[in-house]
Design a protein around this motif. Sequence first.
Motif, PDB file in Angstrom:
ATOM      1  N   PHE A  46       7.633  11.057  -1.244  1.00 48.64           N
ATOM      2  CA  PHE A  46       6.446  10.525  -0.562  1.00 48.64           C
ATOM      3  C   PHE A  46       5.280  11.500  -0.693  1.00 48.64           C
ATOM      4  CE2 PHE A  46       9.201   7.986   2.642  1.00 48.64           C
ATOM      5  CZ  PHE A  46       9.523   7.102   1.638  1.00 48.64           C
ATOM      6  N   GLU A  50       1.460  11.267  -2.570  1.00 48.62           N
ATOM      7  CA  GLU A  50       0.295  11.607  -1.759  1.00 48.62           C
ATOM      8  C   GLU A  50       0.194  10.782  -0.486  1.00 48.62           C
ATOM      9  OE1 GLU A  50      -3.354  12.394  -3.972  1.00 48.62           O
ATOM     10  OE2 GLU A  50      -2.101  12.383  -5.751  1.00 48.62           O
ATOM     11  N   SER A  51       1.334  10.569   0.177  1.00 49.05           N
ATOM     12  CA  SER A  51       1.284   9.967   1.521  1.00 49.05           C
ATOM     13  C   SER A  51       1.925  10.971   2.473  1.00 49.05           C
ATOM     14  CB  SER A  51       1.990   8.620   1.544  1.00 49.05           C
ATOM     15  OG  SER A  51       3.211   8.702   0.881  1.00 49.05           O
ATOM     16  N   PHE A  53       1.403  11.744   5.635  1.00 49.64           N
ATOM     17  CA  PHE A  53       1.771  11.353   7.005  1.00 49.64           C
ATOM     18  C   PHE A  53       3.158  10.724   7.021  1.00 49.64           C
ATOM     19  CE2 PHE A  53       1.706   8.102  10.393  1.00 49.64           C
ATOM     20  CZ  PHE A  53       1.634   8.961  11.469  1.00 49.64           C
ATOM     21  N   ILE A  54       3.403   9.804   6.061  1.00 49.01           N
ATOM     22  CA  ILE A  54       4.700   9.139   6.029  1.00 49.01           C
ATOM     23  C   ILE A  54       5.802  10.146   5.705  1.00 49.01           C
ATOM     24  CG2 ILE A  54       6.038   7.356   4.857  1.00 49.01           C
ATOM     25  CD1 ILE A  54       4.022   6.208   6.721  1.00 49.01           C
TER      26      ILE A  54
ATOM     27  N   TYR B   6       9.133   5.206  -9.881  1.00 48.78           N
ATOM     28  CA  TYR B   6       9.469   5.179  -8.454  1.00 48.78           C
ATOM     29  C   TYR B   6      10.170   3.872  -8.090  1.00 48.78           C
ATOM     30  CZ  TYR B   6       6.387   9.172  -7.828  1.00 48.78           C
ATOM     31  OH  TYR B   6       5.806  10.405  -7.903  1.00 48.78           O
ATOM     32  N   LEU B  43      10.425   3.398  -0.059  1.00 48.22           N
ATOM     33  CA  LEU B  43       9.911   4.033  -1.277  1.00 48.22           C
ATOM     34  C   LEU B  43       9.133   3.012  -2.111  1.00 48.22           C
ATOM     35  CD1 LEU B  43       9.775   6.523  -3.048  1.00 48.22           C
ATOM     36  CD2 LEU B  43      11.897   5.830  -4.119  1.00 48.22           C
ATOM     37  N   ILE B  46       5.699   2.420  -0.536  1.00 45.48           N
ATOM     38  CA  ILE B  46       4.748   3.523  -0.749  1.00 45.48           C
ATOM     39  C   ILE B  46       4.269   3.521  -2.194  1.00 45.48           C
ATOM     40  CG2 ILE B  46       4.473   6.018  -0.680  1.00 45.48           C
ATOM     41  CD1 ILE B  46       5.141   5.759   1.974  1.00 45.48           C
ATOM     42  N   ARG B  50       0.442   2.994  -3.428  1.00 44.45           N
ATOM     43  CA  ARG B  50      -0.251   3.938  -4.306  1.00 44.45           C
ATOM     44  C   ARG B  50      -0.803   3.212  -5.526  1.00 44.45           C
ATOM     45  NH1 ARG B  50      -0.231   9.206  -6.440  1.00 44.45           N
ATOM     46  NH2 ARG B  50      -2.409   9.268  -7.033  1.00 44.45           N
ATOM     47  N   GLN B  58       1.559   1.776   3.596  1.00 46.46           N
ATOM     48  CA  GLN B  58       2.010   2.902   4.419  1.00 46.46           C
ATOM     49  C   GLN B  58       2.151   2.498   5.875  1.00 46.46           C
ATOM     50  OE1 GLN B  58       0.135   6.618   3.862  1.00 46.46           O
ATOM     51  NE2 GLN B  58      -0.223   6.310   1.691  1.00 46.46           N
ATOM     52  N   VAL B  61       5.422   0.793   6.189  1.00 49.48           N
ATOM     53  CA  VAL B  61       6.530   1.757   6.201  1.00 49.48           C
ATOM     54  C   VAL B  61       6.691   2.365   7.587  1.00 49.48           C
ATOM     55  CG1 VAL B  61       7.277   3.989   5.319  1.00 49.48           C
ATOM     56  CG2 VAL B  61       6.439   2.266   3.767  1.00 49.48           C
ATOM     57  N   PHE B  62       5.565   2.655   8.221  1.00 50.64           N
ATOM     58  CA  PHE B  62       5.591   3.185   9.585  1.00 50.64           C
ATOM     59  C   PHE B  62       6.346   2.231  10.508  1.00 50.64           C
ATOM     60  CE2 PHE B  62       3.502   3.881  13.692  1.00 50.64           C
ATOM     61  CZ  PHE B  62       3.692   5.236  13.818  1.00 50.64           C
ATOM     62  N   ILE B  65      10.081   2.201   9.798  1.00 47.69           N
ATOM     63  CA  ILE B  65      10.777   3.362  10.373  1.00 47.69           C
ATOM     64  C   ILE B  65      11.012   3.151  11.870  1.00 47.69           C
ATOM     65  CG2 ILE B  65      10.518   5.814  10.904  1.00 47.69           C
ATOM     66  CD1 ILE B  65       9.203   6.170   8.211  1.00 47.69           C
TER      67      ILE B  65
END
Lengths: 173, 99
Positions: A46, A50-51, A53-54, B6, B43, B46, B50, B58, B61-62, B65
């Motif tokens: 991650f 470049e993330s 915070f995550i 990725y 993954l 993210i 990107r 993102q 993803v938060f 989690i």
Amino acid sequence: MTPQLVIFLILAAITVAGAVSVILQREPIHSAISLITVMIALAGLFLLLESEFIAAVQIIVYAGAIMVLFVFVIMLLNAGAEERTNMSSMARYVGVPLAIFLLIELAYQVGAATSSMTAQPVAEGATRALSMLLFQDFVFPFELTSILILIAILGALVLAQRSEGAPAQRAQQ
Amino acid sequence: MPISYYLALSAVLFGLGVIGFVFKRNIITIFMSIELMLNAVNLAFIAFARALGQLQGQVFVFFVIVVAAAEAAVGLAIVIVIARNRQSLNVERINLLKL
């Protein structure tokens, strides 16, 4: 080879090795420690994307809180080695090769379908932009998750609490 | 470097999670396989965030989690109850609803 690619390959190798180890270990505690390795390596990936915070949340919440909960339950239940059950010959000779084939096929197809995608440049202060997004556009779901966590805490407490009379029954046996 | 690397890694991790879910016999390890699958999905999120230059991935993803944390708490409480009632963590012994 760029430095990013080298770092990616190292982290990817650690991640896949850890994931294979989760499956192959017979002791649950060894699986849990392998899973912590996977999560820390994923946090590195991650960071590479470049993330930041995550990546921090991944280490604090996943590796720090959730896996500690797992290790705690494994220790509490004194979970020993997994019992060997004789896998049917069908599962061994057809299932395992098909599973490995599925893995390779999935990775190849996903990689091929998205091969034209490249990373966009990240604007300065992405974490600040993320917090703006989280507390403005997504503030309602964000507050809903707090209610979800409250319900989860209450549910876990109610489920795990020892029912009335259970200790007496055990004493009688 | 291309984003597809990725995503391929994410697919491999997800597949390994599925294999663990199907082949493992210990209920706690099955839970860990679910966590592995959730991580693989994170993954992918993210990587796509990107690739598209957007931050919504993102945020998602938060939330994943957070939901994983709630799921782990409730799920492990259920595991404790099962272990207390059946004295076993083997899923083949937990067959009360099986015909």
